[in-house]
Design a protein around this motif. Structure first.
Motif, PDB file in Angstrom:
ATOM      1  N   ASP A  74       0.849  -1.196   0.000  1.00  0.00           N
ATOM      2  CA  ASP A  74       0.000   0.000   0.000  1.00  0.00           C
ATOM      3  C   ASP A  74       0.881   1.242   0.000  1.00  0.00           C
ATOM      4  OD1 ASP A  74      -1.868   1.995   0.351  1.00  0.00           O
ATOM      5  OD2 ASP A  74      -2.824   1.079   2.099  1.00  0.00           O
ATOM      6  N   ASP A  75       0.753   2.028  -1.056  1.00  0.00           N
ATOM      7  CA  ASP A  75       1.559   3.246  -1.177  1.00  0.00           C
ATOM      8  C   ASP A  75       0.698   4.510  -1.157  1.00  0.00           C
ATOM      9  OD1 ASP A  75       0.365   2.913  -3.634  1.00  0.00           O
ATOM     10  OD2 ASP A  75       2.197   3.102  -4.804  1.00  0.00           O
ATOM     11  N   THR A  76      -0.502   4.374  -0.613  1.00  0.00           N
ATOM     12  CA  THR A  76      -1.444   5.492  -0.594  1.00  0.00           C
ATOM     13  C   THR A  76      -0.862   6.718   0.091  1.00  0.00           C
ATOM     14  OG1 THR A  76      -3.299   3.950  -0.583  1.00  0.00           O
ATOM     15  CG2 THR A  76      -3.774   6.207   0.106  1.00  0.00           C
ATOM     16  N   GLN A  77      -0.301   6.537   1.277  1.00  0.00           N
ATOM     17  CA  GLN A  77       0.229   7.682   2.023  1.00  0.00           C
ATOM     18  C   GLN A  77       1.390   8.336   1.289  1.00  0.00           C
ATOM     19  OE1 GLN A  77      -1.331   9.117   4.490  1.00  0.00           O
ATOM     20  NE2 GLN A  77      -2.854   7.506   4.327  1.00  0.00           N
ATOM     21  N   ARG A  78       2.273   7.538   0.684  1.00  0.00           N
ATOM     22  CA  ARG A  78       3.402   8.092  -0.071  1.00  0.00           C
ATOM     23  C   ARG A  78       2.900   8.930  -1.241  1.00  0.00           C
ATOM     24  NH1 ARG A  78       5.735   6.865  -4.644  1.00  0.00           N
ATOM     25  NH2 ARG A  78       4.701   4.856  -4.853  1.00  0.00           N
ATOM     26  N   LYS A  79       1.886   8.412  -1.940  1.00  0.00           N
ATOM     27  CA  LYS A  79       1.352   9.154  -3.087  1.00  0.00           C
ATOM     28  C   LYS A  79       0.652  10.429  -2.639  1.00  0.00           C
ATOM     29  CE  LYS A  79       0.844   5.267  -6.245  1.00  0.00           C
ATOM     30  NZ  LYS A  79      -0.109   4.371  -6.905  1.00  0.00           N
ATOM     31  N   ARG A  80      -0.102  10.368  -1.548  1.00  0.00           N
ATOM     32  CA  ARG A  80      -0.777  11.570  -1.055  1.00  0.00           C
ATOM     33  C   ARG A  80       0.223  12.628  -0.619  1.00  0.00           C
ATOM     34  NH1 ARG A  80      -6.001   9.042   2.129  1.00  0.00           N
ATOM     35  NH2 ARG A  80      -7.113   8.527   0.218  1.00  0.00           N
ATOM     36  N   ALA A  81       1.338  12.203  -0.030  1.00  0.00           N
ATOM     37  CA  ALA A  81       2.359  13.147   0.418  1.00  0.00           C
ATOM     38  C   ALA A  81       3.020  13.850  -0.769  1.00  0.00           C
ATOM     39  CB  ALA A  81       3.407  12.426   1.261  1.00  0.00           C
ATOM     40  N   ALA A  82       3.001  13.211  -1.931  1.00  0.00           N
ATOM     41  CA  ALA A  82       3.642  13.782  -3.113  1.00  0.00           C
ATOM     42  C   ALA A  82       2.729  14.711  -3.908  1.00  0.00           C
ATOM     43  CB  ALA A  82       4.141  12.648  -4.011  1.00  0.00           C
ATOM     44  N   VAL A  83       1.481  14.842  -3.512  1.00  0.00           N
ATOM     45  CA  VAL A  83       0.534  15.680  -4.251  1.00  0.00           C
ATOM     46  C   VAL A  83       0.922  17.151  -4.123  1.00  0.00           C
ATOM     47  CG1 VAL A  83      -1.870  16.469  -4.311  1.00  0.00           C
ATOM     48  CG2 VAL A  83      -1.357  14.049  -4.081  1.00  0.00           C
TER      49      VAL A  83
END
Length: 106
Positions: free
Chosen positions: A67-76
């Motif tokens: 799960d990379d959801t948090q990593r992707k959200r942090a990169a927004v």
């Protein structure tokens, strides 16, 4: 484009078709809700195969899902966040309301 896809899903469900499943509900929804929706009762072997598939990365099946959801959200970026608010946020909220209503009826 994403907002339009969501609008199409909303229209389809409103006509009595399909099943709305939030990404956060996967893979557990594959164990009960989705098979039940389609009238499918998996046997033990099929359940094991579905569970094994759920542990794989759908975009790279040779890899285990992480799960990379948090990593992707942090990169927004702020620009992307503004575009999401401006375009798909409304249809997404309507779709989630439909999904929640359908879940309450189940």
């Amino acid at each position: 484009m994403l907002a339009r896809y969501l609008d199409c899903a909303i229209d389809h469900v409103a006509r009595g078709g399909g099943m709305l499943v939030n990404y956060s509900e996967l893979p557990p929804a594959m164990e009960e809700a989705i098979p039940r929706h389609f009238g499918f009762v998996p046997d033990a072997w099929e359940r094991a195969a579905m569970a094994a598939a759920g542990r794989r990365n759908a975009k790279a099946p040779d890899q285990v899902f992480a799960d990379d959801t948090q990593r992707k959200r942090a990169a927004v970026t702020p620009a992307v966040a503004a575009a999401v608010t401006r375009h798909p946020e409304g249809p997404y909220a309507r779709m989630e309301a439909l999904r929640a209503g359908a879940a309450a009826l189940a």
